[in-house]
Design an enzyme around this catalytic site. Sequence first.
Site, PDB file in Angstrom:
ATOM      1  N   SER A 117       0.976  -1.329   0.176  1.00 16.81           N
ATOM      2  CA  SER A 117       0.137  -0.070   0.160  1.00 16.81           C
ATOM      3  C   SER A 117       1.001   1.133  -0.022  1.00 16.81           C
ATOM      4  O   SER A 117       0.357   2.288  -0.318  1.00 16.81           O
ATOM      5  CB  SER A 117      -1.270   0.097   1.026  1.00 16.81           C
ATOM      6  OG  SER A 117      -0.334  -0.432   2.236  1.00 16.81           O
ATOM      7  N   HIS A 138      -2.681  -3.383  -5.969  1.00 16.18           N
ATOM      8  CA  HIS A 138      -3.166  -2.721  -4.864  1.00 16.18           C
ATOM      9  C   HIS A 138      -4.650  -3.027  -4.750  1.00 16.18           C
ATOM     10  O   HIS A 138      -5.327  -2.204  -5.223  1.00 16.18           O
ATOM     11  CB  HIS A 138      -2.707  -1.218  -4.692  1.00 16.18           C
ATOM     12  CG  HIS A 138      -2.989  -0.809  -3.418  1.00 16.18           C
ATOM     13  ND1 HIS A 138      -3.227   0.519  -3.055  1.00 16.18           N
ATOM     14  CD2 HIS A 138      -3.160  -1.274  -2.126  1.00 16.18           C
ATOM     15  CE1 HIS A 138      -3.645   0.820  -1.986  1.00 16.18           C
ATOM     16  NE2 HIS A 138      -3.335  -0.401  -1.045  1.00 16.18           N
ATOM     17  N   GLU A 150      -5.827  -0.918  -7.744  1.00 18.14           N
ATOM     18  CA  GLU A 150      -5.041   0.322  -8.320  1.00 18.14           C
ATOM     19  C   GLU A 150      -3.772  -0.560  -8.833  1.00 18.14           C
ATOM     20  O   GLU A 150      -3.131  -1.156  -8.199  1.00 18.14           O
ATOM     21  CB  GLU A 150      -4.482   1.104  -7.009  1.00 18.14           C
ATOM     22  CG  GLU A 150      -4.058   2.273  -7.236  1.00 18.14           C
ATOM     23  CD  GLU A 150      -3.928   3.268  -6.139  1.00 18.14           C
ATOM     24  OE1 GLU A 150      -3.602   2.634  -4.952  1.00 18.14           O
ATOM     25  OE2 GLU A 150      -3.731   4.328  -6.284  1.00 18.14           O
ATOM     26  N   ASN A 188      -3.904   6.352  -1.166  1.00 20.49           N
ATOM     27  CA  ASN A 188      -3.358   6.961   0.024  1.00 20.49           C
ATOM     28  C   ASN A 188      -3.016   8.119  -0.068  1.00 20.49           C
ATOM     29  O   ASN A 188      -2.797   8.878   0.954  1.00 20.49           O
ATOM     30  CB  ASN A 188      -2.280   5.868   0.541  1.00 20.49           C
ATOM     31  CG  ASN A 188      -3.018   4.554   1.101  1.00 20.49           C
ATOM     32  OD1 ASN A 188      -3.859   4.649   1.652  1.00 20.49           O
ATOM     33  ND2 ASN A 188      -2.413   3.328   0.996  1.00 20.49           N
TER      34      ASN A 188
HETATM   35  P1  NAI Z   1      -1.022  -9.462   7.499  1.00 20.53           P
HETATM   36  O1  NAI Z   1      -0.058  -9.415   8.410  1.00 20.53           O
HETATM   37  O2  NAI Z   1      -2.512  -9.911   7.877  1.00 20.53           O
HETATM   38  O3  NAI Z   1      -0.559 -10.785   6.501  1.00 20.53           O
HETATM   39  C1  NAI Z   1       0.531 -11.096   5.958  1.00 20.53           C
HETATM   40  C2  NAI Z   1       1.021 -12.595   5.918  1.00 20.53           C
HETATM   41  O4  NAI Z   1       1.977 -12.787   5.102  1.00 20.53           O
HETATM   42  C3  NAI Z   1       1.157 -13.260   7.342  1.00 20.53           C
HETATM   43  O5  NAI Z   1       0.002 -14.190   7.454  1.00 20.53           O
HETATM   44  C4  NAI Z   1       2.583 -13.663   7.161  1.00 20.53           C
HETATM   45  O6  NAI Z   1       2.834 -15.017   8.032  1.00 20.53           O
HETATM   46  C5  NAI Z   1       2.723 -13.880   5.574  1.00 20.53           C
HETATM   47  N1  NAI Z   1       4.194 -13.770   5.345  1.00 20.53           N
HETATM   48  C6  NAI Z   1       5.207 -13.024   5.864  1.00 20.53           C
HETATM   49  N2  NAI Z   1       6.357 -13.478   5.006  1.00 20.53           N
HETATM   50  C7  NAI Z   1       6.015 -14.287   4.195  1.00 20.53           C
HETATM   51  C8  NAI Z   1       6.656 -15.014   3.314  1.00 20.53           C
HETATM   52  N3  NAI Z   1       7.846 -14.849   3.027  1.00 20.53           N
HETATM   53  N4  NAI Z   1       6.461 -16.192   2.611  1.00 20.53           N
HETATM   54  C9  NAI Z   1       4.862 -16.318   2.691  1.00 20.53           C
HETATM   55  N5  NAI Z   1       4.181 -15.736   3.616  1.00 20.53           N
HETATM   56  C10 NAI Z   1       4.664 -14.746   4.452  1.00 20.53           C
HETATM   57  O7  NAI Z   1      -0.857  -8.367   6.325  1.00 20.53           O
HETATM   58  P2  NAI Z   1      -1.964  -7.757   5.322  1.00 20.53           P
HETATM   59  O8  NAI Z   1      -2.882  -6.742   6.268  1.00 20.53           O
HETATM   60  O9  NAI Z   1      -2.677  -8.835   4.730  1.00 20.53           O
HETATM   61  O10 NAI Z   1      -1.071  -6.978   4.347  1.00 20.53           O
HETATM   62  C11 NAI Z   1      -0.254  -7.446   3.294  1.00 20.53           C
HETATM   63  C12 NAI Z   1       0.224  -6.527   2.423  1.00 20.53           C
HETATM   64  O11 NAI Z   1      -1.091  -5.926   1.765  1.00 20.53           O
HETATM   65  C13 NAI Z   1       0.753  -5.311   2.909  1.00 20.53           C
HETATM   66  O12 NAI Z   1       1.848  -4.927   2.074  1.00 20.53           O
HETATM   67  C14 NAI Z   1      -0.072  -4.291   3.439  1.00 20.53           C
HETATM   68  O13 NAI Z   1       0.645  -2.833   3.137  1.00 20.53           O
HETATM   69  C15 NAI Z   1      -0.920  -4.365   1.816  1.00 20.53           C
HETATM   70  N6  NAI Z   1      -2.239  -3.829   2.239  1.00 20.53           N
HETATM   71  C16 NAI Z   1      -3.099  -4.095   3.161  1.00 20.53           C
HETATM   72  C17 NAI Z   1      -4.417  -3.404   3.443  1.00 20.53           C
HETATM   73  C18 NAI Z   1      -5.322  -3.713   4.630  1.00 20.53           C
HETATM   74  O14 NAI Z   1      -6.223  -3.172   4.761  1.00 20.53           O
HETATM   75  N7  NAI Z   1      -4.719  -4.690   5.515  1.00 20.53           N
HETATM   76  C19 NAI Z   1      -5.162  -2.784   2.348  1.00 20.53           C
HETATM   77  C20 NAI Z   1      -4.140  -2.740   0.894  1.00 20.53           C
HETATM   78  C21 NAI Z   1      -2.930  -3.330   0.733  1.00 20.53           C
END
Ligand code: NAI
Length: 280
Positions: A117, A138, A150, A188
């Site tokens: 993001s 995104h 996006e 953002n």
């Molecule tokens: P989250 O913390 O819920 O999930 C991330 C997951 O990735 C975790 O389950 C972790 O175990 C896993 N992980 C970490 N390293 C790994 C690897 N090397 N191989 C496989 N799995 C791995 O995070 P979330 O909220 O889903 O965010 C993910 C991405 O999406 C970030 O870059 C965030 O900025 C972006 N994002 C988040 C939004 C939101 O509302 N939460 C909205 C739009 C984008």
Amino acid sequence: MENIVVIGGGTMGNGIAHTAAATGFEVTLVEVAQELLDRALSTVSKNLQRGVDKGKMTASERDAILSRIRPTIDMQSIGNADIVIEAIMENLEAKTQLFARLDAITKPECILASNTSSISITKIAAATRRPEKVIGMHFMNPVPVMTLVEVIRGIATSDETYQRVEDLSKRMGKTPIEVNDYPGFISNRVLMPMINEAIFALYEGVATRESIDGVMKLGMNHPMGPLTLADFIGLDVCLAILRVLESGFGDPKYRPCPLLVKMVDAGWLGRKSGRGFYRY
Ligand code: NAI
């Protein structure tokens, strides 16, 4: 483009896998540990069940969607991917390390997309030997519900890569919108200053939280007010994105409100911690 791999099964990753499978794709979901994979799949299953309960899909449709998600903790097994969509934590080092590894594992024509993001797509791409095949996808939270993707072009992203990702986004039932790679992209860059300004208004005592949210809901037709939205996104996430804007542009207009900083210091992170601008 058929063989989709999603890396990370958290909030966003399980939603992306869900959406891909629901639109007919076979999708591989990669996590770092079996219990995290199990948790991701049970979240997808629960979300699909809600559709069954509402009569929007049958139990056998739910099972067919679930059967199209192949969970694995073996990253080496994804060599045949046509596109990898990365959704791991928002950390530059973690992402550049992962992209360098993906560059080594996947076939040369594979597209490497990031759901970041706020991290520069150009920077992530520079960790690979195929920057023309690196792009931002995104998605918005919750992914199965929100229609926008996006699509962010890094400085080197090719037209062909963009076209393939635009096409894939449409086939996933989404509406892609093209944006170039600058801090905060469009979403953002426009949203966070609005949230920050709402927090400044509260901080300066211009109005109560309910009044600020009420004006934006009723007056601007926003489905939720900016303070409620900030609580939903997470105040730590809002602060981190404002810092990216502030340092990326070197412009004090993105300076985070001291009240936001103080609340994050206190651990009042919004909905996820039980307390933000509101209590949950
Ligand atoms: P989250 O913390 O819920 O999930 C991330 C997951 O990735 C975790 O389950 C972790 O175990 C896993 N992980 C970490 N390293 C790994 C690897 N090397 N191989 C496989 N799995 C791995 O995070 P979330 O909220 O889903 O965010 C993910 C991405 O999406 C970030 O870059 C965030 O900025 C972006 N994002 C988040 C939004 C939101 O509302 N939460 C909205 C739009 C984008």
